[in-house]
Design an enzyme around this catalytic site. Structure first.
Site, mmCIF file in Angstrom:
data_model
loop_
_atom_site.group_PDB
_atom_site.id
_atom_site.type_symbol
_atom_site.label_atom_id
_atom_site.label_comp_id
_atom_site.label_asym_id
_atom_site.label_seq_id
_atom_site.Cartn_x
_atom_site.Cartn_y
_atom_site.Cartn_z
ATOM 1 C CG ASP A 1 -6.030 0.557 58.867
ATOM 2 O OD1 ASP A 1 -5.442 1.450 59.496
ATOM 3 O OD2 ASP A 1 -7.155 0.126 59.198
ATOM 4 C CB SER B 1 -4.181 1.143 46.051
ATOM 5 O OG SER B 1 -5.228 1.002 45.114
#
Length: 295
Positions: free
Chosen positions: A109, A249
């Protein structure tokens, strides 16, 4: 401030407090003064211990409310710490993995930008600009992907922070590249950027349908941590590769020339600097050798 689009063509502005703070820190001399202690290994370790402690669990309901996270998508369990929550697992059926062999899928995602890999290819990961060679620290490996595509998947703090392999195949051992932080004179001109490299880890996937695919995870500043699983040499499409601990990240895929053609909407938006919101397992491209029209 970022512009993002969904797969239906709806474009919105996204305003992330985290990104605004980092832009201020990296963009000004005074902010760069603050960065040196902030990114120190000792502080990072301490932050990780705090977020792994039971005390940190009080942050979970506040985070859920602030980011309006639909917890029906996730396993119904009690989380022992904030990091335990951050690494939460999806419930069965919350994501659908595209199983058609010639369709290329998203590993996570995220917000996605796609770049053609040529001599001018440069992209930004967590406020650091890279070329393919500087990303990999290997000219020989970079040449393997010349003419292909770099797929940069930016995860925000409210995203699902687990990621998968995008195809069946054989994987190499992981290679880890330590992060580097080069300080500059904080009195220097504000337009002179501070230089750093993110800690990152990658493997090479000899995939069944897309040639060799490089999959890399890049950690964030502070306590961002890469936690990849040990696995057998052979992996399957949709198999979990690992997860990030706290910290927004990035996952990066590199595909070879004439192997994968990104979906048209992704290319159009990327050419305009607009990120596209994608979900784990959804189609984002197609094997180029299976196309039925000239490209």
């Amino acid at each position: 401030m970022h512009y993002t689009a969904d797969r239906n063509g709806n474009i919105v502005k996204e305003h992330s407090m985290q990104d605004c703070l980092l832009e201020q820190l990296y963009g000004h001399a005074a902010g760069r003064l603050l960065l040196k202690p902030l990114i120190s290994p000792k502080l990072s370790v301490l932050g990780g211990k705090i977020l792994d402690s039971r005390f940190s669990a009080f942050l979970i309901p506040l985070f859920i409310r602030h980011h309006k996270i639909n917890m029906k998508d996730y396993e119904q369990v009690t989380y022992a710490s904030y990091n335990d929550f951050f690494k939460r697992k999806l419930s069965d059926g919350a994501r659908s993995i595209e199983r058609q062999n010639n369709l290329f899928i998203s590993p996570c995602d995220s917000r996605l930008l796609v770049y053609k890999i040529d001599q001018n290819c440069r992209f930004t990961v967590k406020h650091t600009e890279y070329t393919i060679q500087s990303l990999l620290r290997s000219k020989k490996l970079a040449e393997k992907f010349a003419g292909g595509y770099a797929w940069v998947f930016r995860l925000c703090v409210d995203d699902y922070h687990r990621y998968i392999y995008v195809d069946d195949g054989e994987v190499s051992q992981n290679r880890r590249i330590p992060g580097v932080f080069h300080t500059v004179n904080p009195a220097a001109n504000d337009v002179f950027p501070i230089y750093k490299e993110n800690t990152r880890e990658y493997c090479l996937l000899k995939s069944a349908h897309f040639g060799t695919v490089l999959q890399m995870e890049a950690g964030a500043m502070l306590v961002g941590k890469i936690e990849n699983h040990k696995c057998d040499k052979k992996v399957l499409r949709g198999q979990e590769r690992g997860n990030f601990a706290f910290g927004g990240s990035t996952v990066i895929l590199l595909t070879q020339k004439d192997r994968v053609l990104p979906d048209g909407d992704l290319l159009r938006y990327s050419n305009s600097g607009i990120e596209t919101r994608v979900k784990t397992g959804e189609k984002i491209g197609k094997a180029k050798n299976n196309l039925t029209v000239p490209v």
